[in-house]
Design a protein around this motif. Structure first.
Motif, PDB file in Angstrom:
ATOM      1  N   GLU A   1       0.720  -1.283   0.066  1.00 60.70           N
ATOM      2  CA  GLU A   1      -0.108  -0.047  -0.073  1.00 60.70           C
ATOM      3  C   GLU A   1       0.800   1.159   0.006  1.00 60.70           C
ATOM      4  N   MET A   2       1.981   1.426   0.797  1.00 65.30           N
ATOM      5  CA  MET A   2       2.459   2.759   0.985  1.00 65.30           C
ATOM      6  C   MET A   2       3.775   2.574   0.060  1.00 65.30           C
ATOM      7  N   ALA A   3       4.167   1.417  -0.428  1.00 62.90           N
ATOM      8  CA  ALA A   3       5.269   1.448  -1.679  1.00 62.90           C
ATOM      9  C   ALA A   3       4.501   2.141  -2.770  1.00 62.90           C
ATOM     10  N   ALA A   4       3.344   1.628  -3.078  1.00 65.12           N
ATOM     11  CA  ALA A   4       2.640   1.980  -4.399  1.00 65.12           C
ATOM     12  C   ALA A   4       2.300   3.529  -4.179  1.00 65.12           C
ATOM     13  N   ARG A   5       1.901   3.873  -2.719  1.00 69.64           N
ATOM     14  CA  ARG A   5       1.626   5.611  -2.656  1.00 69.64           C
ATOM     15  C   ARG A   5       2.971   6.252  -2.926  1.00 69.64           C
ATOM     16  N   LEU A   6       4.083   5.860  -2.519  1.00 70.07           N
ATOM     17  CA  LEU A   6       5.415   6.381  -2.627  1.00 70.07           C
ATOM     18  C   LEU A   6       5.631   6.433  -4.105  1.00 70.07           C
ATOM     19  N   LEU A   7       5.470   5.479  -5.183  1.00 73.81           N
ATOM     20  CA  LEU A   7       5.444   5.687  -6.458  1.00 73.81           C
ATOM     21  C   LEU A   7       4.837   6.884  -7.136  1.00 73.81           C
ATOM     22  N   ARG A   8       3.512   6.995  -6.699  1.00 73.89           N
ATOM     23  CA  ARG A   8       2.677   7.913  -7.016  1.00 73.89           C
ATOM     24  C   ARG A   8       3.256   9.212  -6.667  1.00 73.89           C
ATOM     25  N   TYR A   9       3.785   9.634  -5.578  1.00 73.42           N
ATOM     26  CA  TYR A   9       4.331  10.503  -4.985  1.00 73.42           C
ATOM     27  C   TYR A   9       5.755  10.822  -5.751  1.00 73.42           C
ATOM     28  N   GLY A  10       6.459   9.763  -5.879  1.00 69.50           N
ATOM     29  CA  GLY A  10       7.660  10.174  -6.542  1.00 69.50           C
ATOM     30  C   GLY A  10       7.656  10.625  -7.856  1.00 69.50           C
ATOM     31  N   PHE A  11       6.782   9.850  -8.854  1.00 67.64           N
ATOM     32  CA  PHE A  11       6.417  10.217 -10.215  1.00 67.64           C
ATOM     33  C   PHE A  11       5.532  11.161 -10.277  1.00 67.64           C
ATOM     34  N   GLY A  12       4.627  11.264  -9.702  1.00 64.86           N
ATOM     35  CA  GLY A  12       3.741  12.474  -9.655  1.00 64.86           C
ATOM     36  C   GLY A  12       3.858  13.834  -9.140  1.00 64.86           C
ATOM     37  N   GLU A  13       4.410  13.754  -8.002  1.00 69.39           N
ATOM     38  CA  GLU A  13       4.661  14.957  -7.245  1.00 69.39           C
ATOM     39  C   GLU A  13       5.947  15.560  -7.258  1.00 69.39           C
TER      40      GLU A  13
END
Length: 182
Positions: free
Chosen positions: A112-124
């Protein structure tokens, strides 16, 4: 890169920066043989303290937006481990990773959090690529990395992590974001 978040949340979890007051939590994580089996072995308190000071706290200012964060349950505030989005030690590659206390294994928290970190890293943060490494026999972690959308890209050797090759996973932002729209 923009300034880092004080916290980052997912459905069930929250990340926040470590502080010097979190040493005992980090020692607890680093002294558990089950947790550290594939993470460099058990660390003595003094080594963990140096890591907190030199590789975690100092890193926040050196690399805005990136780091190693304490992971806790949103509902209870209970610490469950750590997640990271940082440079592979002594390299330019940005990695995602996690270590959880054993009592929280099997709940999907790493995923759950690793996927959130990918979104954060790529998107934000606008990172062009995010990778991950695991010991070759650590198939549970490799399964998590595949579930979050990274792809196995063979084996690589990173001297800071010893002489054995590591399973290497990676993904570029455009392809990951295309498969994982917000």
């Amino acid at each position: 890169m923009r300034a880092p978040h004080d916290t980052l949340t997912s459905e069930r979890l929250v990340l926040r920066r470590y502080t010097a007051d979190d040493l005992d939590l980090l020692v607890r994580l680093h002294s558990d043989r089950r947790v550290m089996r594939f993470a460099g072995g058990v660390h003595e308190r003094s080594k963990t303290e140096a890591m907190l000071r030199e590789r975690i706290l100092a890193y926040y200012d050196q690399h805005p937006g990136l780091g190693i964060w304490l992971t806790s349950e949103r509902a209870t505030g209970a610490p469950v481990g750590m997640h990271l989005l940082n440079h592979i030690r002594d390299d330019t590659v940005i990695q995602v990773g996690y270590l959880l206390y054993p009592e929280y294994w099997g709940r999907g928290y790493a995923t759950e959090m690793a996927a959130r970190l990918l979104r954060y890293g790529f998107g934000e943060l606008g990172l062009p690529q995010i990778s991950a490494i695991t010991d070759l026999p650590h198939v549970d972690s490799q399964h998590v990395l595949l579930k979050i959308g990274l792809r196995r890209d063979g084996e690589r050797h990173f001297p800071a992590y010893g002489s054995d090759p590591l399973a290497f996973f990676t993904r570029d932002a455009a392809s990951w974001l295309a498969e994982h729209p917000a």
